[in-house]
Write a protein that holds these residues in place. Structure first.
Motif, PDB file in Angstrom:
ATOM      1  N   PRO A  30       0.814  11.971   7.970  1.00 21.02           N
ATOM      2  CA  PRO A  30       0.125  11.096   8.929  1.00 21.02           C
ATOM      3  C   PRO A  30      -1.342  11.491   9.127  1.00 21.02           C
ATOM      4  N   ARG A  31      -1.647  12.799   8.997  1.00 21.45           N
ATOM      5  CA  ARG A  31      -3.042  13.215   9.083  1.00 21.45           C
ATOM      6  C   ARG A  31      -3.855  12.560   7.972  1.00 21.45           C
ATOM      7  N   ALA A  32      -3.249  12.389   6.816  1.00 19.82           N
ATOM      8  CA  ALA A  32      -3.942  11.744   5.701  1.00 19.82           C
ATOM      9  C   ALA A  32      -4.279  10.292   6.033  1.00 19.82           C
ATOM     10  N   THR A  33      -3.357   9.602   6.707  1.00 18.44           N
ATOM     11  CA  THR A  33      -3.634   8.218   7.112  1.00 18.44           C
ATOM     12  C   THR A  33      -4.840   8.164   8.040  1.00 18.44           C
ATOM     13  N   LEU A  34      -4.855   9.052   9.024  1.00 18.68           N
ATOM     14  CA  LEU A  34      -5.962   9.089   9.979  1.00 18.68           C
ATOM     15  C   LEU A  34      -7.284   9.372   9.270  1.00 18.68           C
ATOM     16  N   GLN A  35      -7.287  10.331   8.376  1.00 17.30           N
ATOM     17  CA  GLN A  35      -8.532  10.694   7.710  1.00 17.30           C
ATOM     18  C   GLN A  35      -8.965   9.638   6.700  1.00 17.30           C
ATOM     19  N   LEU A  36      -8.012   8.930   6.121  1.00 13.69           N
ATOM     20  CA  LEU A  36      -8.366   7.835   5.222  1.00 13.69           C
ATOM     21  C   LEU A  36      -9.094   6.736   5.978  1.00 13.69           C
TER      22      LEU A  36
END
Length: 332
Positions: A253-259
């Motif tokens: 989910p951190r990847a979604t936020l950073q994307l």
């Protein structure tokens, strides 16, 4: 509903980013895409991992960005004998006051350049986990806040090289993007021989932006509009990495936020105050690929995470939404 946005503020962002980009490109020749991604990570409040073979300008890029901004910069040379306290700081006993005093480490700066991060032990690498995610450091039970903006620019050699330790998954997940410098074009390498032969261009590089300007740019990027359709598209891309049999570890989910954060910065640098699918597609590989672990079958077929992400971008349906603000865009 779109967030109201000051057009003048967005123009200031593009102008300031252009100055920083020109300053970096005066040192790094022939790598406009690499320089742009570096700026995107800075404006997205993220951290950058630069991975490539020695001698292609990894540290030079990190130094060029650091010198382009008038803010505190510290460099850490990662070695096998480096201790976590060498990074975060240590509490030392003062014999005169008979009290313990905290001696801040190099992470107490706006930009931290970590050179060859994967030459340090996993224990020392993990010293960056808290500060990269929470912008704070805890030493002996006391928490110290880090100054804003805060960015870690780490370089590393390919993991196959002797004397390196692979970054743990939790560490890689905290880097917003990973880039590879690549070898320069012959024309750029020829120019490098002429420019770098007599004196390093870093010696002449002067700051072109202040810390206050960078804070203002980050605030402007935060207000770039992201429609619900674009948010769902980002989630669909990340979810696809968790469901494909070619990967045994998908994006977090951190990847979604950073994307999404990086897409906002990309839109702003493109002089837009809204995100389109193209922004997510352009950044999917540098933002997602380094977080993924290929399955045994994919390894046997020599399928790298970058190839898997590229295929997923082509397969995941692109949203369509009318309107000039928050429109979906053309896609690919």
């Amino acid at each position: 509903m779109a967030v109201s946005h000051d057009v003048g503020q967005l123009e200031d962002l593009v102008t300031t980013a252009h100055r920083i980009r020109q300053a970096i490109e005066s040192v790094i020749e022939g790598k406009p895409d690499v320089v742009r991604l570096t700026l995107i990570v800075l404006l997205a409040e993220g951290h950058l991992l630069i991975e490539d073979v020695p001698g292609v300008g990894k540290t030079m890029l990190a130094k060029a960005l650091a010198r382009s901004i008038d803010c505190p910069v510290r460099r850490v040379q990662f070695t096998p004998d480096l201790l976590p306290s060498d990074i975060t700081g240590v509490s030392a006993y003062n014999q005169q006051t008979r009290e313990f005093e905290f001696k801040p480490g190099p992470v107490f700066a706006n930009i931290v350049v970590g050179d060859e991060i994967n030459r340090a032990s996993p224990k020392t690498q993990s010293a960056l986990l808290e500060c990269m995610e929470e912008r704070q450091v805890t030493v002996d039970g006391v928490t110290y806040k880090l100054a804003a903006p805060f960015m870690v620019i780490a370089t590393q050699n390919p993991i196959e090289m002797e004397g390196t330790y692979p970054l743990p998954e939790a560490q890689r997940d905290r880097f917003t993007a990973r880039i590879a410098m690549g070898y320069p074009e012959p024309s750029a390498e020829l120019e490098m021989l002429d420019v770098h032969g007599a004196v390093s261009p870093l010696d002449k590089l002067e700051p072109v932006a202040t810390t206050a300007e960078i804070k203002a740019l980050i605030e402007a990027v935060r207000s770039v509009y992201v429609s619900n359709a674009i948010k769902r598209y980002a989630i669909d891309l990340v979810t696809a990495t968790r469901q494909t049999p070619e990967l045994r570890l998908g994006a977090s989910p951190r990847a979604t936020l950073q994307l999404v954060r990086a897409a906002r910065a990309n839109a702003a640098l493109s002089d837009r105050d809204y995100v389109i699918p193209d922004d997510l597609q352009e950044l999917a590989i540098p933002v997602l690929a380094h977080r993924l672990l290929p399955s045994i079958e994919a390894q046997g077929q020599r399928r790298h995470p970058e190839q898997v992400v590229a295929d997923l971008v082509r397969r995941v349906p692109v949203p369509e939404a009318p309107g000039s603000r928050g429109r979906a865009g053309s896609g690919r």
